[in-house]
Motif scaffolding. Sequence first.
Motif, short mmCIF file in Angstrom:
data_model
loop_
_atom_site.label_atom_id
_atom_site.label_comp_id
_atom_site.label_asym_id
_atom_site.label_seq_id
_atom_site.Cartn_x
_atom_site.Cartn_y
_atom_site.Cartn_z
N LEU A 43 0.85 -1.19 0.00
CA LEU A 43 0.00 0.00 0.00
C LEU A 43 0.89 1.24 0.00
O LEU A 43 0.75 2.15 0.81
N THR A 44 1.82 1.26 -0.94
CA THR A 44 2.87 2.27 -1.00
C THR A 44 2.33 3.67 -1.25
O THR A 44 2.94 4.66 -0.86
N GLU A 156 -6.47 -14.94 -2.04
CA GLU A 156 -6.83 -15.60 -0.78
C GLU A 156 -5.70 -16.53 -0.33
O GLU A 156 -5.17 -17.31 -1.12
N GLY A 157 -5.34 -16.40 0.93
CA GLY A 157 -4.27 -17.20 1.50
C GLY A 157 -2.89 -16.59 1.38
O GLY A 157 -1.93 -17.09 1.97
N GLY A 158 -2.77 -15.50 0.60
CA GLY A 158 -1.48 -14.86 0.43
C GLY A 158 -1.15 -13.90 1.54
O GLY A 158 -2.00 -13.58 2.40
N PRO A 159 0.10 -13.38 1.57
CA PRO A 159 0.50 -12.40 2.60
C PRO A 159 -0.38 -11.15 2.53
O PRO A 159 -0.77 -10.72 1.44
N ILE A 160 -0.67 -10.59 3.69
CA ILE A 160 -1.53 -9.40 3.77
C ILE A 160 -0.70 -8.19 4.19
O ILE A 160 0.03 -8.24 5.19
N SER A 161 -0.78 -7.11 3.41
CA SER A 161 -0.22 -5.83 3.80
C SER A 161 -1.32 -5.01 4.47
O SER A 161 -2.48 -5.09 4.08
N ARG A 162 -0.93 -4.23 5.46
CA ARG A 162 -1.93 -3.51 6.25
C ARG A 162 -1.45 -2.09 6.50
O ARG A 162 -0.29 -1.84 6.79
N LEU A 163 -2.38 -1.15 6.41
CA LEU A 163 -2.10 0.25 6.67
C LEU A 163 -3.22 0.81 7.53
O LEU A 163 -4.40 0.52 7.28
#
Length: 484
Positions: A43-44, A156-163
């Motif tokens: 989420l750059t 789905e199931g992949g790494p999650i980025s969070r902001l």
Amino acid sequence: MEAADRYPFDSRTRHPSWRYLFMLLALCTGASAGAQVPDSVFLTNGFKVGEVTDSSIILWTRLCLSAIPVPVNHERQESTFRHPIDFDDGMPVAQMDGAVAGTFGEVRIELTSVDTSIVREWHPVSPYRDYTIKTGIGGLRPATSYSVVVEGRKAEGGPISRLTGKFRTAPRPDAVVPVTFTASTCQYFWSHDDSVRGFRMYDSMLAMEPDFHCQTGDYVYYDKPGPLAITLPLARHKWNAINGWPALVDFYNHTPLYIQKDDHDLLKDDVSDSAATYGELTFGDGQRIWEEQTPIGSRAYRTIRWGKDLQVWITEGRDFRSDNKETDGPNKTILGREQIEWLQSTVRDSDATFKILVSSTPIVGPDRDRKTDNHANDSHRTEGEWLRSFLADEGMYVINGDRHWQYVSVDPQTGLKEFSQGPSSDSHAQGWTPDDHRPEHKFLRVKGGFLSVSVYREGDTPTIAFIHHDVEGTPVHREVIRAE
């Protein structure tokens, strides 16, 4: 404090910033700026909460392929606008300074208050909209603080980025509450004044914790080098690069935004819809990219009520205007008939104590004689004289963008008062001689900075303060007005 010292920390919490943590992730995985991390999205470009009312928002974000933008590699001219030296417009967009490539994936949004939670479940992004997503969220409570969590994943199931971030909804129209907002204009990517954070002004405004921010146009510059945005990918790059600066990300994650477009956001200098194309881009292309890259709704002109004492009108100055070169007269317009009727009706219906018009271009001025695209110019004298008279009769004030110097001006015929914020960095300030102090000027400063406006009660007396700041946030002029 030097930029290198500020960089690792969120300017509000003093905890390690998301941008710093992403950099550590990139280093630990052997990835460099602009490199991909397999199966991950980022989420750059942050997120923006736009068009806040007492019950709704519009939230915008973009999924990105890399944790941090491509570094700024080009040197700059030490002159006005600080154009990059020997920039090759033909190089791949993904390699350009500040580039932030987008990527496929999906986004999830959650808003939380002290006793409620609103969730927008996973929704895919598309390359047809530059991997952006924009969603309206209603059912919010007035004068309520909400925490925001935006998540992105490849699948789905992949790494999650969070902001994370936060905002506060507007109060009800009859609520007597203090409010502070900020306003800025004119930010060219290459006029940045902090090599790591981007623009010092944003960190200065964030420290004030404003209730909202008005960005009055020229958020990007299509027609200035580094690159010249003559195609759709190059125009999108301008948005991706400016939104990649950490100072902007941190500010807009915590500050609701009301944004206006002006000529450089749309196509080129002084543009109207009668203009020829700019490279491959048409006027309509510029409008569509603008809608894609900003947290705005379906209506370009709108009004914001923030409690009993403040109402703000945001006008649209490009979509409805006549050709600037037409002979002036009663049919020549910047605002267009429909917007004028809306403005008259909504202003006259308002019972707010203080009424402010936010315009992307000057209404009072003075401006340079050679200019022909705003109400302070002779080219639009007929509508300008009507507009100044109407606003003055209604007891309104004007905040304007587009001019690269700060001023407070009073129209000698009507007494209408106008506040120009100046550009977003000192190197972008130009266009007026500092010693050219006209009778209209109550204040003049050819430097960068921003404007803050505070509305409050002194005892039972509603009061408004217009304060010009330099890029570091230091006040350089203050105008305090008490309601009669």
